[in-house]
Scaffold this active site. Sequence first.
Site: not given
Length: 345
Positions: A46, A207, A284
């Site tokens: 705003e 990256r 994993g």
Amino acid sequence: MHRCLQLAQLGASHVAPNPLVGAVIVVNDQIIGEGYHERYGQAHAEPNAIHAVTEKELLQQATLYVSLEPCSHYGKTPPCADLIVQMKIPRVVIGTLDPNPKVSGRGVKIMQEAGIEVVVGVLEKECYELNKRFFIFQNQKRPFILLKWAQTYDGFIDTHRQNNTEQALQISNEITRQLTHKMRSENQAIMVATNTVLLDNPSLTVRFWSGRNPIRIILDRRGRIPFDYQVMNGLVKTIVFTEKETKSRENLLFVSIQFDDKLLQNILKALFELQINAVLVEGGSKLLQSFINAGLWDEAHVEVSNQQIHEGVAAPTLSLAPDELLKIDNHSILNYTNKHFKSPT
């Protein structure tokens, strides 16, 4: 309001844990100012929109459109609702109310008591979707959980490896790798378990996209990860959940926790207390499957290549159909939503 949503999205990699907000100021069907929340700790949408208006006297006949209710409390910036009243803007159209209990209707009340016409609920569903991480964090007192992995066509995420001298299986292509780093930039934190770190020695940074690095969250029950690994270098804020007593250091916080059957629920509670509103879980396979089995996830993003390796580390499995199937350079992207995950209790 569509333009507010477009503008808000520009802050996606920089404002967490704050919400994404866009604002547009209109007079006689002409936009005279617009802005968005650009970075955490800096001005909200705003004031940015108001400051973009060159002829301030026009504000007294303007309508301000904003995707989220203007704030009503002092945080890192002054209340936006007070500024709107001060600038004598007569009409405000809001996408959705702010779920933060410090705001939640109070911004609307401040403006209405000052005689401002306030309309709420324009493109409300779209405004909620834009800030689903923020809403879940505020309403359910936990971070938003996004699961992500890449797998071969025959269902493996890697070959069997003994240590990080062996090359990891390359599944993602150049385009999908960029999308992974985009996801990293859009989620406040990234989580992996011990074996992923030991085998890959990853940096877990952004990256191949622009944006902030996520906070690194590591599960290392017995303190097996050496301090010369990249996740321990202190260059990015890192949280390590462990049963081993370890002294914290700069940018490296060790949190003692029991690795029992309530581990994931307790981690979510701890992350809420640390003001982390969204976590990208990258691996994993065992960690990802643990979240799936416990039902503790909101969305899953699964990349499937056309490779077949016939044996290796099995990918996690989901027992529901994807909401969306995309094709990117011969890779399939499956997106799933867990509509039943509410709180970690």
